[in-house]
Design a protein around this motif. Structure first.
Motif, PDB file in Angstrom:
ATOM      1  N   LEU A 294       0.864  -1.151  -0.076  1.00 51.80           N
ATOM      2  CA  LEU A 294       0.116  -0.075   0.009  1.00 51.80           C
ATOM      3  C   LEU A 294       0.758   1.050  -0.007  1.00 51.80           C
ATOM      4  O   LEU A 294       0.305   2.402  -0.430  1.00 51.80           O
ATOM      5  CB  LEU A 294      -0.905   0.060   1.184  1.00 51.80           C
ATOM      6  CG  LEU A 294      -1.989  -1.137   1.112  1.00 51.80           C
ATOM      7  CD1 LEU A 294      -2.924  -0.943   2.392  1.00 51.80           C
ATOM      8  CD2 LEU A 294      -2.788  -1.174   0.018  1.00 51.80           C
ATOM      9  N   ALA A 295       2.123   1.124   0.471  1.00 59.04           N
ATOM     10  CA  ALA A 295       3.016   2.262   0.280  1.00 59.04           C
ATOM     11  C   ALA A 295       3.130   3.121  -0.836  1.00 59.04           C
ATOM     12  O   ALA A 295       3.047   4.116  -1.237  1.00 59.04           O
ATOM     13  CB  ALA A 295       4.284   1.815   0.669  1.00 59.04           C
ATOM     14  N   GLU A 296       3.207   2.206  -1.839  1.00 57.14           N
ATOM     15  CA  GLU A 296       3.128   2.617  -3.618  1.00 57.14           C
ATOM     16  C   GLU A 296       1.995   3.325  -4.051  1.00 57.14           C
ATOM     17  O   GLU A 296       2.061   4.243  -4.428  1.00 57.14           O
ATOM     18  CB  GLU A 296       3.483   1.283  -4.388  1.00 57.14           C
ATOM     19  CG  GLU A 296       4.892   0.641  -4.112  1.00 57.14           C
ATOM     20  CD  GLU A 296       6.005   1.470  -4.421  1.00 57.14           C
ATOM     21  OE1 GLU A 296       5.830   2.509  -5.029  1.00 57.14           O
ATOM     22  OE2 GLU A 296       6.897   1.347  -3.602  1.00 57.14           O
ATOM     23  N   LEU A 297       0.854   2.698  -3.341  1.00 56.89           N
ATOM     24  CA  LEU A 297      -0.381   3.312  -3.644  1.00 56.89           C
ATOM     25  C   LEU A 297      -0.572   4.904  -3.181  1.00 56.89           C
ATOM     26  O   LEU A 297      -0.902   5.700  -3.531  1.00 56.89           O
ATOM     27  CB  LEU A 297      -1.557   2.271  -3.313  1.00 56.89           C
ATOM     28  CG  LEU A 297      -1.746   1.223  -4.147  1.00 56.89           C
ATOM     29  CD1 LEU A 297      -3.036   0.290  -3.468  1.00 56.89           C
ATOM     30  CD2 LEU A 297      -1.677   1.354  -5.518  1.00 56.89           C
ATOM     31  N   ARG A 298       0.186   4.738  -1.859  1.00 57.43           N
ATOM     32  CA  ARG A 298      -0.074   5.844  -1.046  1.00 57.43           C
ATOM     33  C   ARG A 298       0.947   7.075  -1.575  1.00 57.43           C
ATOM     34  O   ARG A 298       0.476   8.243  -1.825  1.00 57.43           O
ATOM     35  CB  ARG A 298       0.437   5.796   0.418  1.00 57.43           C
ATOM     36  CG  ARG A 298       0.483   6.758   1.313  1.00 57.43           C
ATOM     37  CD  ARG A 298       0.978   6.717   2.529  1.00 57.43           C
ATOM     38  NE  ARG A 298       0.964   7.727   3.378  1.00 57.43           N
ATOM     39  CZ  ARG A 298       1.717   8.095   4.643  1.00 57.43           C
ATOM     40  NH1 ARG A 298       2.459   7.062   5.071  1.00 57.43           N
ATOM     41  NH2 ARG A 298       1.730   9.191   5.303  1.00 57.43           N
ATOM     42  N   VAL A 299       1.954   6.715  -2.279  1.00 59.16           N
ATOM     43  CA  VAL A 299       2.780   7.808  -2.883  1.00 59.16           C
ATOM     44  C   VAL A 299       2.020   8.285  -4.025  1.00 59.16           C
ATOM     45  O   VAL A 299       1.942   9.497  -4.436  1.00 59.16           O
ATOM     46  CB  VAL A 299       4.143   6.942  -3.315  1.00 59.16           C
ATOM     47  CG1 VAL A 299       5.015   8.070  -4.124  1.00 59.16           C
ATOM     48  CG2 VAL A 299       4.941   6.759  -2.115  1.00 59.16           C
ATOM     49  N   PHE A 300       1.323   7.344  -4.906  1.00 59.85           N
ATOM     50  CA  PHE A 300       0.734   7.928  -6.129  1.00 59.85           C
ATOM     51  C   PHE A 300      -0.221   8.984  -5.769  1.00 59.85           C
ATOM     52  O   PHE A 300      -0.560   9.789  -6.388  1.00 59.85           O
ATOM     53  CB  PHE A 300       0.302   6.418  -6.643  1.00 59.85           C
ATOM     54  CG  PHE A 300      -0.813   7.123  -7.971  1.00 59.85           C
ATOM     55  CD1 PHE A 300      -0.355   7.529  -9.070  1.00 59.85           C
ATOM     56  CD2 PHE A 300      -2.122   6.591  -7.650  1.00 59.85           C
ATOM     57  CE1 PHE A 300      -1.452   8.087 -10.003  1.00 59.85           C
ATOM     58  CE2 PHE A 300      -3.181   6.865  -8.777  1.00 59.85           C
ATOM     59  CZ  PHE A 300      -2.843   7.519  -9.793  1.00 59.85           C
ATOM     60  N   LEU A 301      -1.187   8.459  -4.662  1.00 62.03           N
ATOM     61  CA  LEU A 301      -2.454   9.288  -4.350  1.00 62.03           C
ATOM     62  C   LEU A 301      -1.818  10.613  -3.609  1.00 62.03           C
ATOM     63  O   LEU A 301      -2.728  11.721  -3.978  1.00 62.03           O
ATOM     64  CB  LEU A 301      -3.212   8.470  -3.290  1.00 62.03           C
ATOM     65  CG  LEU A 301      -4.173   7.282  -3.968  1.00 62.03           C
ATOM     66  CD1 LEU A 301      -4.708   6.520  -2.690  1.00 62.03           C
ATOM     67  CD2 LEU A 301      -4.850   7.763  -4.809  1.00 62.03           C
ATOM     68  N   SER A 302      -0.851  10.453  -3.112  1.00 59.86           N
ATOM     69  CA  SER A 302      -0.442  11.887  -2.530  1.00 59.86           C
ATOM     70  C   SER A 302      -0.051  12.717  -3.413  1.00 59.86           C
ATOM     71  O   SER A 302      -0.275  14.132  -3.629  1.00 59.86           O
ATOM     72  CB  SER A 302       0.873  11.602  -1.301  1.00 59.86           C
ATOM     73  OG  SER A 302       1.546  12.636  -0.958  1.00 59.86           O
ATOM     74  N   ARG A 303       0.769  12.371  -4.573  1.00 58.81           N
ATOM     75  CA  ARG A 303       1.037  13.255  -5.411  1.00 58.81           C
ATOM     76  C   ARG A 303      -0.028  13.782  -6.405  1.00 58.81           C
ATOM     77  O   ARG A 303      -0.232  14.941  -7.040  1.00 58.81           O
ATOM     78  CB  ARG A 303       1.866  12.308  -6.703  1.00 58.81           C
ATOM     79  CG  ARG A 303       3.450  12.048  -6.113  1.00 58.81           C
ATOM     80  CD  ARG A 303       4.186  11.687  -7.302  1.00 58.81           C
ATOM     81  NE  ARG A 303       3.911  10.622  -8.306  1.00 58.81           N
ATOM     82  CZ  ARG A 303       4.383   9.435  -8.032  1.00 58.81           C
ATOM     83  NH1 ARG A 303       5.138   9.195  -6.945  1.00 58.81           N
ATOM     84  NH2 ARG A 303       4.013   8.637  -8.547  1.00 58.81           N
ATOM     85  N   SER A 304      -1.189  12.774  -6.500  1.00 62.35           N
ATOM     86  CA  SER A 304      -2.337  13.207  -7.257  1.00 62.35           C
ATOM     87  C   SER A 304      -3.171  14.124  -6.377  1.00 62.35           C
ATOM     88  O   SER A 304      -3.678  15.059  -7.054  1.00 62.35           O
ATOM     89  CB  SER A 304      -3.344  11.809  -7.509  1.00 62.35           C
ATOM     90  OG  SER A 304      -2.461  11.044  -8.349  1.00 62.35           O
TER      91      SER A 304
ATOM     92  N   ARG B  58     -11.665   0.669   6.084  1.00 63.13           N
ATOM     93  CA  ARG B  58     -10.401   0.579   6.855  1.00 63.13           C
ATOM     94  C   ARG B  58      -9.212   1.388   5.760  1.00 63.13           C
ATOM     95  O   ARG B  58      -9.273   1.161   4.497  1.00 63.13           O
ATOM     96  CB  ARG B  58      -9.689  -0.851   7.062  1.00 63.13           C
ATOM     97  CG  ARG B  58     -10.442  -1.342   8.247  1.00 63.13           C
ATOM     98  CD  ARG B  58      -9.785  -2.597   8.771  1.00 63.13           C
ATOM     99  NE  ARG B  58     -10.534  -3.335   9.884  1.00 63.13           N
ATOM    100  CZ  ARG B  58     -10.811  -2.650  11.222  1.00 63.13           C
ATOM    101  NH1 ARG B  58      -9.947  -1.754  11.514  1.00 63.13           N
ATOM    102  NH2 ARG B  58     -11.353  -3.470  12.081  1.00 63.13           N
ATOM    103  N   LEU B  59      -8.407   2.085   6.410  1.00 62.57           N
ATOM    104  CA  LEU B  59      -7.461   2.991   5.686  1.00 62.57           C
ATOM    105  C   LEU B  59      -6.627   2.270   4.748  1.00 62.57           C
ATOM    106  O   LEU B  59      -5.729   1.398   5.565  1.00 62.57           O
ATOM    107  CB  LEU B  59      -6.899   3.917   6.624  1.00 62.57           C
ATOM    108  CG  LEU B  59      -7.790   5.316   7.017  1.00 62.57           C
ATOM    109  CD1 LEU B  59      -6.911   5.948   8.039  1.00 62.57           C
ATOM    110  CD2 LEU B  59      -7.963   6.208   5.869  1.00 62.57           C
ATOM    111  N   MET B  60      -6.571   2.537   3.608  1.00 64.70           N
ATOM    112  CA  MET B  60      -5.339   1.867   2.675  1.00 64.70           C
ATOM    113  C   MET B  60      -4.482   2.941   2.551  1.00 64.70           C
ATOM    114  O   MET B  60      -3.306   2.721   2.233  1.00 64.70           O
ATOM    115  CB  MET B  60      -5.951   1.393   1.434  1.00 64.70           C
ATOM    116  CG  MET B  60      -6.905   0.309   1.748  1.00 64.70           C
ATOM    117  SD  MET B  60      -7.711  -0.088   0.144  1.00 64.70           S
ATOM    118  CE  MET B  60      -6.520  -0.896  -0.658  1.00 64.70           C
ATOM    119  N   SER B  61      -4.978   4.078   2.358  1.00 66.21           N
ATOM    120  CA  SER B  61      -3.852   5.364   2.154  1.00 66.21           C
ATOM    121  C   SER B  61      -4.574   6.589   2.688  1.00 66.21           C
ATOM    122  O   SER B  61      -5.741   6.697   2.818  1.00 66.21           O
ATOM    123  CB  SER B  61      -4.113   5.606   0.603  1.00 66.21           C
ATOM    124  OG  SER B  61      -3.035   6.634   0.154  1.00 66.21           O
TER     125      SER B  61
END
Length: 426
Positions: free
Chosen positions: A194-204, A220-223
């Motif tokens: 989920l860390a990779e998804l979090r980076v993508f969503l943070s940039r977006s 439940r929180l994923m990102s």
């Protein structure tokens, strides 16, 4: 007459401008605001499509693995096939591990655990982990990522988000059933970081001007944004928004909006007898799933499009004070098809107002310019086609009056009536 026409047209222009301003401040304001909201929704939808494509890629590889692996393969052959398939370039950046999990006693009586599980290292190499097969390990066939997969056919099941007990990383698992001769024989899994998804969503989220968060089907929180500090509510579990709201009252309004959307869906699903029956079977298969969560799983396995469509907008809500941005914020949620993940996009009201004001001003000046252009064109048409011909007639009459000789006036246009003047000479 030319100046009078100009004055009248100027008055008309003023009326047009006032009318435009009135319309923009009433009906136009809501239309412009809706347009700004639609832009935000479109941006969130684009992110949802990207995530949907990624989850689809992972599901496709998992399905291929389920078809490729054979129960007759040796552990070494299974390990090699897993390593090759999980190195697919479309998913390699997000894959943490994967495994082959046969049904208990499938090889021999009393052999309840015979999994082959590999985890990738940072350098791209991998190693095998046999901990799940130890006598003291919990039976994997009752895990939340395994048990519901018994009821899946031709598709993937995505688990709830959790914290991996070995790497301590937040993850989510894609599970696909192994079907041989129309019988369920086990499960293939792919674990996604989920860390990779979090980076993508943070940039977006930064590009959006607010933030993006994502929840699994159970809420439940994923990102989540950096300012949110989720603490595991139990062993290897990520917190739900309700649990975060319990610790921090600022999240109450957002948690209520999300919870209401989820509960509304589940209440609608309870009226479906097939979904209810399937949910009860899932609950019986594992102690990790309650009936409410099982209903959402069963709805995916036996979808009723008249009740809920995963591609539709789930809700849009205006928060008086967002717990992350600490200001009035527009929050909207969409559900990703195939996974039932909830993508939440949040944008401050002030940015929406700025965009709406800019758009409204652009429309106002564009409409005012068009109005001014129409007035100028109308004035020129009146001047050249009415005022100037009449001025020439007047000048000709004044000239004839001075000379005392009157004759027929010639014009450039054919007229229904001609002007005849009698000569004053006897």
């Amino acid at each position: 007459m030319s100046f009078k026409a100009l004055w009248i047209l100027g008055l008309m222009l003023a009326v047009v401008v006032i009318t435009i301003a009135y319309v923009m401040e009433t009906t136009g304001d809501s239309m412009v605001r809706d347009s700004a909201n639609q832009r935000v929704e479109a941006q969130v939808e684009n992110v949802a499509r990207t995530l949907g494509q990624l989850s689809n890629n992972v599901s496709t590889v998992a399905l291929s693995l389920a078809d490729t692996l054979e129960l007759s393969d040796s552990p070494e052959e299974i390990e090699h096939k897993l390593a090759v398939m999980l190195s697919n370039e479309n998913i390699r950046s997000v894959v943490a591990s994967g495994g082959f999990w046969p049904e208990p006693n499938i090889y021999s009586p009393g052999d309840a655990k015979a999994s082959v599980f590999i985890a990738f290292n940072e350098d791209g190499s991998y190693h095998r982990i046999d901990d799940y097969n130890s006598d003291t390990a919990r039976p994997y066939h009752v895990e939340e990522w395994y048990a519901p997969t018994r009821f899946v056919r031709g598709a993937a099941y995505w688990s709830r988000a959790y914290v991996d007990p070995y790497t301590n990383e937040p993850m989510v698992t894609c599970s696909v059933p192994i079907i041989k001769n129309d019988e369920f024989r086990g499960v293939v899994t792919i674990d996604v970081r989920l860390a990779e998804l979090r980076v993508f969503l943070s940039r977006s989220g930064q590009k959006l001007g607010g933030y993006l968060a994502m929840l699994d089907r159970g809420g439940r929180l994923m990102s989540y944004p950096d300012s949110v500090k989720p603490v595991a509510s139990g062993t290897h579990q990520l917190p739900s928004v309700l649990e975060i709201a319990y610790r921090d009252s600022r999240f109450n309004e957002l948690a209520l909006a999300i919870s209401s959307a989820l509960q509304g869906e589940r209440l609608a699903l309870q009226s479906n007898a097939n979904v209810q029956d399937l949910a009860e079977q899932i609950v019986m298969a594992t102690p990790d799933i309650d009936l409410g969560y099982a209903l959402s799983i069963a709805a995916e396995l036996d979808p009723d499009q008249s009740v809920f469509r995963g591609t539709e907008k789930l809700f849009i809500h205006q928060l008086d004070v967002d717990p992350v941005l600490d200001e009035p914020t527009l929050v909207l949620a969409r559900v990703l098809p195939g996974t039932n993940w909830m993508l939440i996009g949040a944008l401050p009201e002030r940015l929406l107002k700025v965009e709406a004001t800019t758009l409204k001003n652009d429309l106002f000046f564009a409409m005012a310019f068009v109005g001014l252009l129409l007035v100028v064109v109308t004035y020129l048409a009146i001047h050249f086609h009415i005022v100037r011909p009449m001025a020439r007639v007047r000048h000709a009459l004044e000239t004839q009056a001075q000379t005392g000789h009157f004759h027929r006036l010639t014009t450039k246009r054919k007229m229904n009536s001609a002007c005849w003047c009698r000569s004053s000479t006897n």
